[in-house]
Design an enzyme around this catalytic site. Structure first.
Site, PDB file in Angstrom:
ATOM      1  CG  HIS A 148      -0.282   0.119   2.531  1.00 48.79           C
ATOM      2  ND1 HIS A 148      -0.150  -0.937   3.417  1.00 48.79           N
ATOM      3  CD2 HIS A 148       0.319   1.173   3.140  1.00 48.79           C
ATOM      4  CE1 HIS A 148       0.492  -0.538   4.497  1.00 48.79           C
ATOM      5  NE2 HIS A 148       0.802   0.745   4.359  1.00 48.79           N
TER       6      HIS A 148
HETATM    7  P1  TYD Z   1      -1.838  -2.944   7.562  1.00 44.17           P
HETATM    8  O1  TYD Z   1      -1.371  -1.523   7.664  1.00 44.17           O
HETATM    9  O2  TYD Z   1      -2.591  -3.352   6.339  1.00 44.17           O
HETATM   10  O3  TYD Z   1      -0.574  -3.919   7.757  1.00 44.17           O
HETATM   11  P2  TYD Z   1       0.699  -4.162   6.814  1.00 44.17           P
HETATM   12  O4  TYD Z   1       0.779  -3.019   5.833  1.00 44.17           O
HETATM   13  O5  TYD Z   1       1.851  -4.197   7.747  1.00 44.17           O
HETATM   14  O6  TYD Z   1       0.539  -5.465   6.126  1.00 44.17           O
HETATM   15  O7  TYD Z   1      -2.675  -3.272   8.854  1.00 44.17           O
HETATM   16  C1  TYD Z   1      -3.071  -4.592   9.162  1.00 44.17           C
HETATM   17  C2  TYD Z   1      -4.322  -4.509  10.029  1.00 44.17           C
HETATM   18  O8  TYD Z   1      -4.052  -3.839  11.267  1.00 44.17           O
HETATM   19  C3  TYD Z   1      -5.451  -3.745   9.345  1.00 44.17           C
HETATM   20  O9  TYD Z   1      -6.662  -4.453   9.637  1.00 44.17           O
HETATM   21  C4  TYD Z   1      -5.468  -2.417  10.049  1.00 44.17           C
HETATM   22  C5  TYD Z   1      -4.907  -2.717  11.412  1.00 44.17           C
HETATM   23  N1  TYD Z   1      -4.118  -1.576  11.954  1.00 44.17           N
HETATM   24  C6  TYD Z   1      -4.612  -0.836  13.009  1.00 44.17           C
HETATM   25  O10 TYD Z   1      -5.718  -1.084  13.517  1.00 44.17           O
HETATM   26  N2  TYD Z   1      -3.858   0.208  13.492  1.00 44.17           N
HETATM   27  C7  TYD Z   1      -2.652   0.520  12.968  1.00 44.17           C
HETATM   28  O11 TYD Z   1      -2.001   1.483  13.440  1.00 44.17           O
HETATM   29  C8  TYD Z   1      -2.153  -0.250  11.860  1.00 44.17           C
HETATM   30  C9  TYD Z   1      -0.823   0.071  11.235  1.00 44.17           C
HETATM   31  C10 TYD Z   1      -2.921  -1.289  11.386  1.00 44.17           C
END
Ligand code: TYD
Length: 137
Positions: free
Chosen positions: A52
């Site tokens: 992302h």
């Molecule tokens: P995501 O940012 O998609 O993880 P990555 O990019 O590391 O694969 O986040 C994964 C999940 O965690 C998503 O459901 C959102 C949640 N999340 C939060 O609730 N708070 C946060 O600060 C972050 C970074 C993620």
């Protein structure tokens, strides 16, 4: 990559016979004011996280244990940065597509961010990211 879309920041190590310590302060070693801290651990070696970009978020990523690699893409250029030391941080500006991979078993990736979690700030579709990033160049 264009105008400092990302940069590596080497931290000052405060070492003595007790061990080592690194201190990070807002607007000092951290090039913004921190509103949120999260960490990623127990990620399997073969998985790819991230995938992302953010419309408007600055982050500083520090691999405080183990190692992992980042693919960074500003829509013109792709670069790979490996983090394997608690003494350096990877600063990432907005509108950079990132994929995080090659996690070591002991990897703990600490992330400091300049805003609260907001799903609306995420760009999770790569083609959409390319369009938005090109518009903003
Ligand atoms: P995501 O940012 O998609 O993880 P990555 O990019 O590391 O694969 O986040 C994964 C999940 O965690 C998503 O459901 C959102 C949640 N999340 C939060 O609730 N708070 C946060 O600060 C972050 C970074 C993620």
């Amino acid at each position: 990559m264009k105008n400092n879309s990302y940069k590596i920041i080497d931290f000052n190590i405060i070492g003595d016979n007790l061990g080592k310590l690194i201190a990070l302060e807002n607007n000092n070693q951290i090039p913004f004011e921190v509103k949120r801290v999260y960490y990623i651990y127990d990620s399997l070696h073969h998985i790819i996280r991230g995938k992302h970009a953010h419309y408007n978020l600055q982050q500083l990523c520090i691999c405080v244990s183990g190692s992992c690699s980042f693919l960074l893409d500003d829509c013109q250029e792709k670069n790979i940065v490996k983090l394997s030391s608690p003494t350096r941080g990877l600063y990432i500006k907005n509108l950079i597509w990132r994929e995080i991979f090659d996690f070591s078993k002991d990897c703990v990736l600490l992330v400091l961010a300049d805003d609260y979690y907001n799903e609306n700030d995420y760009i999770r579709d790569y083609n959409h990211f390319i369009n938005i990033a090109k518009e903003n160049r």
